[in-house]
Design a protein around this motif. Structure first.
Motif, PDB file in Angstrom:
ATOM      1  N   ALA A  90      75.538  46.434  46.742  1.00  0.00           N
ATOM      2  CA  ALA A  90      76.837  46.931  47.202  1.00  0.00           C
ATOM      3  C   ALA A  90      77.969  46.386  46.342  1.00  0.00           C
ATOM      4  O   ALA A  90      78.966  47.082  46.088  1.00  0.00           O
ATOM      5  CB  ALA A  90      77.049  46.549  48.667  1.00  0.00           C
ATOM      6  N   THR A  91      77.820  45.153  45.862  1.00  0.00           N
ATOM      7  CA  THR A  91      78.858  44.566  45.008  1.00  0.00           C
ATOM      8  C   THR A  91      78.959  45.307  43.682  1.00  0.00           C
ATOM      9  O   THR A  91      80.064  45.575  43.188  1.00  0.00           O
ATOM     10  CB  THR A  91      78.548  43.082  44.765  1.00  0.00           C
ATOM     11  OG1 THR A  91      78.469  42.401  46.022  1.00  0.00           O
ATOM     12  CG2 THR A  91      79.623  42.441  43.912  1.00  0.00           C
ATOM     13  N   VAL A  92      77.824  45.640  43.087  1.00  0.00           N
ATOM     14  CA  VAL A  92      77.842  46.392  41.826  1.00  0.00           C
ATOM     15  C   VAL A  92      78.539  47.735  42.023  1.00  0.00           C
ATOM     16  O   VAL A  92      79.371  48.158  41.201  1.00  0.00           O
ATOM     17  CB  VAL A  92      76.406  46.586  41.301  1.00  0.00           C
ATOM     18  CG1 VAL A  92      76.394  47.509  40.088  1.00  0.00           C
ATOM     19  CG2 VAL A  92      75.789  45.243  40.945  1.00  0.00           C
ATOM     20  N   LYS A  93      78.229  48.390  43.113  1.00  0.00           N
ATOM     21  CA  LYS A  93      78.867  49.685  43.383  1.00  0.00           C
ATOM     22  C   LYS A  93      80.364  49.526  43.595  1.00  0.00           C
ATOM     23  O   LYS A  93      81.166  50.332  43.100  1.00  0.00           O
ATOM     24  CB  LYS A  93      78.220  50.320  44.614  1.00  0.00           C
ATOM     25  CG  LYS A  93      78.741  51.717  44.922  1.00  0.00           C
ATOM     26  CD  LYS A  93      78.002  52.337  46.094  1.00  0.00           C
ATOM     27  CE  LYS A  93      78.521  53.746  46.378  1.00  0.00           C
ATOM     28  NZ  LYS A  93      77.807  54.363  47.527  1.00  0.00           N
ATOM     29  N   LEU A  94      80.770  48.471  44.309  1.00  0.00           N
ATOM     30  CA  LEU A  94      82.199  48.249  44.546  1.00  0.00           C
ATOM     31  C   LEU A  94      82.932  47.925  43.250  1.00  0.00           C
ATOM     32  O   LEU A  94      84.080  48.342  43.054  1.00  0.00           O
ATOM     33  CB  LEU A  94      82.383  47.116  45.554  1.00  0.00           C
ATOM     34  CG  LEU A  94      82.088  47.463  47.016  1.00  0.00           C
ATOM     35  CD1 LEU A  94      82.125  46.210  47.874  1.00  0.00           C
ATOM     36  CD2 LEU A  94      83.097  48.479  47.538  1.00  0.00           C
ATOM     37  N   LEU A  95      82.292  47.186  42.362  1.00  0.00           N
ATOM     38  CA  LEU A  95      82.933  46.874  41.081  1.00  0.00           C
ATOM     39  C   LEU A  95      83.172  48.143  40.267  1.00  0.00           C
ATOM     40  O   LEU A  95      84.220  48.297  39.624  1.00  0.00           O
ATOM     41  CB  LEU A  95      82.066  45.892  40.294  1.00  0.00           C
ATOM     42  CG  LEU A  95      81.986  44.465  40.857  1.00  0.00           C
ATOM     43  CD1 LEU A  95      80.965  43.644  40.076  1.00  0.00           C
ATOM     44  CD2 LEU A  95      83.347  43.787  40.811  1.00  0.00           C
TER      45      LEU A  95
END
Length: 628
Positions: A285-290
């Protein structure tokens, strides 16, 4: 009756001595808050004496003016001895004793006015230290002052961030430590003591509900951890990391997002933490948010792109070519030359070498005789055989020969003169002549030659499809003037093009009425990146690159380090790069790599939508997408 003053004045002798008054230097015109005697460089400065007097209204007066002075650049601690120590007194009292008295009193009753004044003195003193610390001259003194870092550590250790009355003090403390926290090293013997501020800052960032405290704590942590000697204090389960991941979706809050991204980048910059983060449950989810941060902040503008098939343009006036004829000037120049020089010069003017063209030998001789026959009585001419032999001398590639009983010269052709004006074309003999000229005068002289060949008193007009009745020679000459074009070029509207667009290359067309329509033109509107990306986007991109490098650590898959990318975050080809981390087993590392690759495969389509105007940064995105 006169007054005594008047009497004295009247009897005073004129020679009475009056000393001249001494000229005093003009006083500096200052406003309140900048009076010189407030900031005298002596230990007995009134500000310092007022702060140490213990009288509340004197302390309030001094702090009020110091708050104004601390904002200006003329305020320096080194010019006022004892001022820094006096300012530390009240904040230290609050973090050691004052917070206890406030807590005990607040449980049942409102605090006394004296306690409120003391707390106000502590806050004002700390605000003065914070403001003055932003100036370089004051920063140097505060970095090496023995009471600076203890004040910060005690405040973080003793004050509860959940208590609203402590929030303002904690904010000022964290702002105060920004100027020197990068120089503070937490040595191993201080890790588990109160002199290690990093755990308390992580606790504030992870548990506080106060937005200002969260931002200040993350910024302070980021500055502390920029010191390489403090990097080992980062832990994979840090509360600050959890807070950063929790607040990362709040992309509309730019200030909070900046603090979150800066801390996340600092956390991932540690190689071990980057590998550990690949195993974090919120990593995908962090990669997608970045990537979403990049998309939300990219600056774009619309651009129209015209898409059409290849088109061919031909002029509205057909180009034509005619055989070159000797002008009177050329004839007068070369007729006097001796043979065979005259024949050579004439051939160079009248003919050109052309590989597959051919002319009959009779044509050669007729052109030669036509040019110089009228002058043969004065300038003898060559015989036909010599003229044909000279062709090979002038044009080595040409060759006289006999083919199918026909005497020809192969490899030469008449020199052509190009023209672009079809108006000056002779249409005599029902358009059978078709001789083109460059000027109207040449065309008229040519027509007079046709008229001279007519016989009889009256003759019909043979101009193309003219149906006029027969006319006498003189009247026919005037009649032909009606067929000649105007010497001036006809004017066309400025909006009219001088060319025709076709869909094919073949020209001229056999049947212009069947000409295909012009190719269809389509206009596409696309979004194009413009301007430099914001700082938050750059930080998010760096975080993505770190995680991408950890996920694709093999040399054949990872992006290379080069000068254009400043060596970050490409993979170096040294042998140490492929060694496994001592604190992580090979199995866990492989699991993290697999999870990281899966996360990046899931955001490939999102990354394809990212557009950056900066070419090297866009190359980062393109390189990662190509690998995916």
């Amino acid at each position: 009756m006169q007054t005594p003053r008047a009497v004295v004045a009247s009897v005073a002798p004129s020679t009475h001595y009056r000393p001249q008054q001494q000229q005093l230097p003009p006083r500096h015109n200052t406003t309140d808050g900048y009076e010189r005697w407030y900031t005298e460089t002596t230990p007995h400065n009134r500000m310092v004496l007022a702060l140490r007097s213990g009288i509340h209204h004197e302390i309030h007066w001094a702090l009020e003016r110091l708050l104004r002075l601390s904002i200006g650049e003329i305020f320096y601690f080194e010019k006022t001895p004892g001022l820094v120590d006096a300012l530390f007194d009240w904040p230290e009292w609050y973090v050691k004793e004052g917070y206890k008295e406030m807590g005990e009193t607040y449980q049942l009753f409102s605090p006394s006015s004296e306690l409120v004044q003391k707390r106000r003195h502590a806050l004002d003193s700390l605000a003065i230290l914070r403001n003055a610390a932003w100036f370089e001259a004051n920063t140097r003194e505060l970095i090496y002052h023995p009471r600076s870092m203890p004040l910060v550590c005690l405040a973080l250790a003793n004050l509860d961030c959940a208590v609203d009355d402590h929030a303002e003090f904690l904010l000022n403390v964290m702002d105060f430590c920004y100027c020197f926290s990068a120089y503070y090293v937490v040595y191993p013997n201080l890790v588990n003591t109160v002199w290690n501020p990093i755990p308390r800052l992580c606790h504030i960032a992870g548990t506080s509900s106060n937005r200002s405290l969260i931002i200040s704590a993350l910024l302070a942590l980021n500055i502390f951890l920029t010191n390489p000697q403090n990097m080992p204090l980062i832990t994979p389960n840090s509360p600050a990391l959890e807070a950063s991941l929790r607040y990362l979706p709040l992309v509309v809050d730019k200030t909070l997002l900046e603090a979150v991204l800066n801390y996340l980048f600092t956390h991932l910059s540690h190689p071990t933490m980057a590998k550990e983060f690949l195993l974090h449950p919120q990593m995908p989810a962090t990669v997608k948010l970045l990537v979403e941060v990049l998309l939300s902040e990219q600056v774009e503008e619309s651009e129209d792109i015209v898409v059409e098939e290849p088109k061919h343009i031909i002029p509205t006036e057909a180009a034509f070519a005619r055989d070159y004829e000797l002008t009177n000037q050329d004839r007068e120049t070369i007729v006097k030359l001796p043979e065979p020089q005259r024949c050579y010069t004439w051939m160079k003017l009248m003919f050109v070498a052309k590989r597959y063209s051919e002319l009959t030998q009779v044509e050669f001789w007729n052109h030669y005789e036509k040019a110089f026959g009228p002058h043969k009585s004065q300038y003898p001419i060559l015989i036909a055989a010599d003229v044909i032999k000279n062709v090979s001398v002038v044009f080595p590639s040409a060759q006289p020969m006999v083919e199918n009983g026909k005497f020809i010269v192969r490899g030469v052709d008449r020199r052509k003169v190009s023209g672009t004006d079809p108006r000056f074309t002779c249409l005599w003999n029902r358009a059978g002549c078709r001789t083109a000229f460059s000027t109207l005068g040449e065309l008229f002289d040519h027509i007079l030659g046709h008229l001279a060949q007519l016989q009889g008193a009256e003759s019909p007009c043979l101009w193309e499809s003219c149906s006029h009745a027969s006319l006498p020679q003189a009247a026919l000459r005037h009649h032909l003037l009606t067929h000649l074009p105007s010497p001036n070029v006809p004017q066309t509207p400025t909006s009219q093009n001088d060319h025709i667009t076709t869909s094919g290359e073949s020209y001229p067309m056999k049947n212009p009425t069947t000409r295909e329509p012009p190719p269809i033109k389509t206009t596409l509107t696309v979004r194009k990146a413009t301007g430099n990306p914001p700082s938050n986007s750059l930080t998010a991109l760096l975080c993505i690159r770190i995680l991408f490098r950890g996920s694709f650590s093999a040399l054949e898959a990872a992006p290379r380090a080069d000068d254009e990318r400043f060596g970050f975050p490409g993979v170096s080809e040294g042998p140490d790069e492929l060694e496994l981390d001592d604190d992580m087993s090979a199995e866990k590392e492989r699991e993290g790599v697999a999870r990281g690759r899966k996360a990046f495969y899931g955001v490939r389509k999102l990354m394809q939508r990212v557009k950056l105007a900066d070419e090297p940064l866009m190359d980062w995105i393109t390189e990662m997408v190509d690998i995916l």
